[in-house]
Design a protein around this motif. Structure first.
Motif, PDB file in Angstrom:
ATOM      1  N   LEU A 138       0.751  -1.252   0.068  1.00 27.15           N
ATOM      2  CA  LEU A 138       0.147  -0.061   0.031  1.00 27.15           C
ATOM      3  C   LEU A 138       0.834   1.168   0.062  1.00 27.15           C
ATOM      4  CD1 LEU A 138      -2.855  -0.997   2.632  1.00 27.15           C
ATOM      5  CD2 LEU A 138      -3.055  -0.585   0.073  1.00 27.15           C
ATOM      6  N   GLN A 139       1.936   1.142   0.693  1.00 28.75           N
ATOM      7  CA  GLN A 139       2.807   2.358   0.991  1.00 28.75           C
ATOM      8  C   GLN A 139       3.466   2.674  -0.439  1.00 28.75           C
ATOM      9  OE1 GLN A 139       4.993   1.931   4.468  1.00 28.75           O
ATOM     10  NE2 GLN A 139       3.107   2.225   5.774  1.00 28.75           N
ATOM     11  N   GLY A 140       3.545   1.823  -1.268  1.00 27.82           N
ATOM     12  CA  GLY A 140       4.110   1.798  -2.818  1.00 27.82           C
ATOM     13  C   GLY A 140       3.298   2.187  -3.854  1.00 27.82           C
ATOM     14  N   ARG A 177      -1.946 -12.866 -12.569  1.00 24.84           N
ATOM     15  CA  ARG A 177      -1.000 -12.640 -13.595  1.00 24.84           C
ATOM     16  C   ARG A 177      -1.050 -11.129 -14.117  1.00 24.84           C
ATOM     17  NH1 ARG A 177      -5.212 -14.952 -16.601  1.00 24.84           N
ATOM     18  NH2 ARG A 177      -5.969 -13.903 -18.300  1.00 24.84           N
ATOM     19  N   LYS A 178      -2.006 -10.307 -13.736  1.00 23.37           N
ATOM     20  CA  LYS A 178      -1.966  -8.838 -14.160  1.00 23.37           C
ATOM     21  C   LYS A 178      -2.099  -8.013 -12.891  1.00 23.37           C
ATOM     22  CE  LYS A 178      -3.499  -9.692 -18.778  1.00 23.37           C
ATOM     23  NZ  LYS A 178      -4.686  -9.211 -20.064  1.00 23.37           N
ATOM     24  N   GLY A 179      -1.495  -6.714 -12.941  1.00 31.70           N
ATOM     25  CA  GLY A 179      -1.585  -6.084 -12.243  1.00 31.70           C
ATOM     26  C   GLY A 179      -0.411  -5.861 -11.572  1.00 31.70           C
ATOM     27  N   GLY A 180      -0.471  -4.532 -10.549  1.00 34.73           N
ATOM     28  CA  GLY A 180       0.774  -3.847 -10.097  1.00 34.73           C
ATOM     29  C   GLY A 180       1.086  -2.509 -10.543  1.00 34.73           C
ATOM     30  N   VAL A 181       2.055  -1.891  -9.866  1.00 34.49           N
ATOM     31  CA  VAL A 181       2.422  -0.682  -9.953  1.00 34.49           C
ATOM     32  C   VAL A 181       3.475  -0.504 -10.899  1.00 34.49           C
ATOM     33  CG1 VAL A 181       3.392   1.644  -8.921  1.00 34.49           C
ATOM     34  CG2 VAL A 181       1.760   0.155  -7.458  1.00 34.49           C
TER      35      VAL A 181
END
Length: 292
Positions: free
Chosen positions: A178-180, A285-289
């Motif tokens: 969360l902090q990222g 498989r998908k997602g992220g910053v």
């Protein structure tokens, strides 16, 4: 020669002691266990190659099937613990009074010995324990319940204890995720009129996908391989109500010294864990910053 003085070489030097220990105590037993599963190896009899006899016996073994079903039932814990951990992480990610104390309180069970946890919960769940007392005072039950001695409740109580103990660990991992997440995304969404639930569903969850993948994987593997709680609190009882695959493999291998059969059971469980892990990978498989 330049490579031996590079940063990559330095990283390998630091990892080498850990990799050596993992190779000796993890990789070598796995490699050695595969051919062992095709034998009748035992410390009290002569070893012979039996082919697939151990695997055929495993699928005829009623206790192993029950232990496998109990272990798969344990997987029910995984989504609940992940959802609860994400919600807790969102809560402690806010600037609230005493939030550091709150984080610490939820992390204490993670670093507490399983023996100590078992003693605490066996006292709380005893016939004259606090849980029965409070439930009877509240009128929710009319008589004492043997939570760990009743085949209808024992497995689910163990699942709850596992969830309680691991909640703080996953909460901290999600808190790091969360902090990222850039705060600009939340501010832009709020300007567009998004509420709290929309922020969580459309921003937090998609950008936490890598963390959800990692936490779900280790939680899944931990649920199927659960051993400590079961061995200390119930030893698989009453009957086979809480018998899990890890405990059954332990009984066959280290109590009955039937190492060949235990290796075959371990290989079957490993294949099941691998198949479920692939499913988790596909789902997340998908997602992220995106750093760019």
């Amino acid at each position: 020669m330049k490579w031996f003085k590079s940063e990559s070489a330095a990283a390998w030097y630091f990892m080498l002691p850990g990799l050596l220990l993992i190779s000796i105590f993890v990789f070598w037993p796995i490699i050695y266990g595969i051919p062992l599963s095709f034998t009748n190896y035992s410390v009290i009899s002569e070893t012979h190659n039996v082919g697939f006899a151990n695997f055929a016996e495993a699928f005829r073994d009623r206790d192993f099937i029950i232990s496998l079903l109990n272990s798969l039932t344990y997987v029910i814990v995984v989504p609940f613990i992940q959802i609860a951990s994400i919600l807790l992480a969102i809560l402690v990610n806010r600037r609230l009074p005493g939030v550091k104390l709150f984080r610490t309180a939820y992390y204490i069970p993670v670093v507490t010995s399983m023996v100590a946890v078992a003693l605490i919960w066996s006292w709380l769940l005893g016939n004259n324990g606090v849980v029965n007392y409070l439930l009877m005072k509240g009128g929710l039950i009319s008589e004492q319940v043997s939570w760990l001695s009743d085949s209808r409740t024992a497995l689910y109580v163990l699942m709850f204890i596992t969830m309680w103990k691991g909640l703080g660990y996953y909460m901290m991992l999600y808190l790091a995720g969360l902090q990222g997440i850039p705060s600009d995304l939340y501010e832009a969404a709020k300007v567009d009129g998004a509420g709290s639930l929309r922020l969580i569903w459309s921003i937090t969850i998609p950008l936490l996908r890598p963390h959800i993948l990692f936490c779900s994987l280790i939680s899944l593997m931990g649920a199927i391989r659960v051993f400590d709680e079961v061995y200390i609190l119930t030893k698989g009882g009453p009957g086979t109500a809480t018998l899990t695959s890890s405990l059954y493999i332990f009984q066959k291998g280290l109590e009955q010294f039937n190492f060949g059969y235990a290796s075959a059971l371990g290989l079957i469980v490993s294949v099941i864990i691998g198949a479920l892990s692939i499913g988790v990978f596909v789902f997340n498989r998908k997602g992220g910053v995106n750093p760019y």
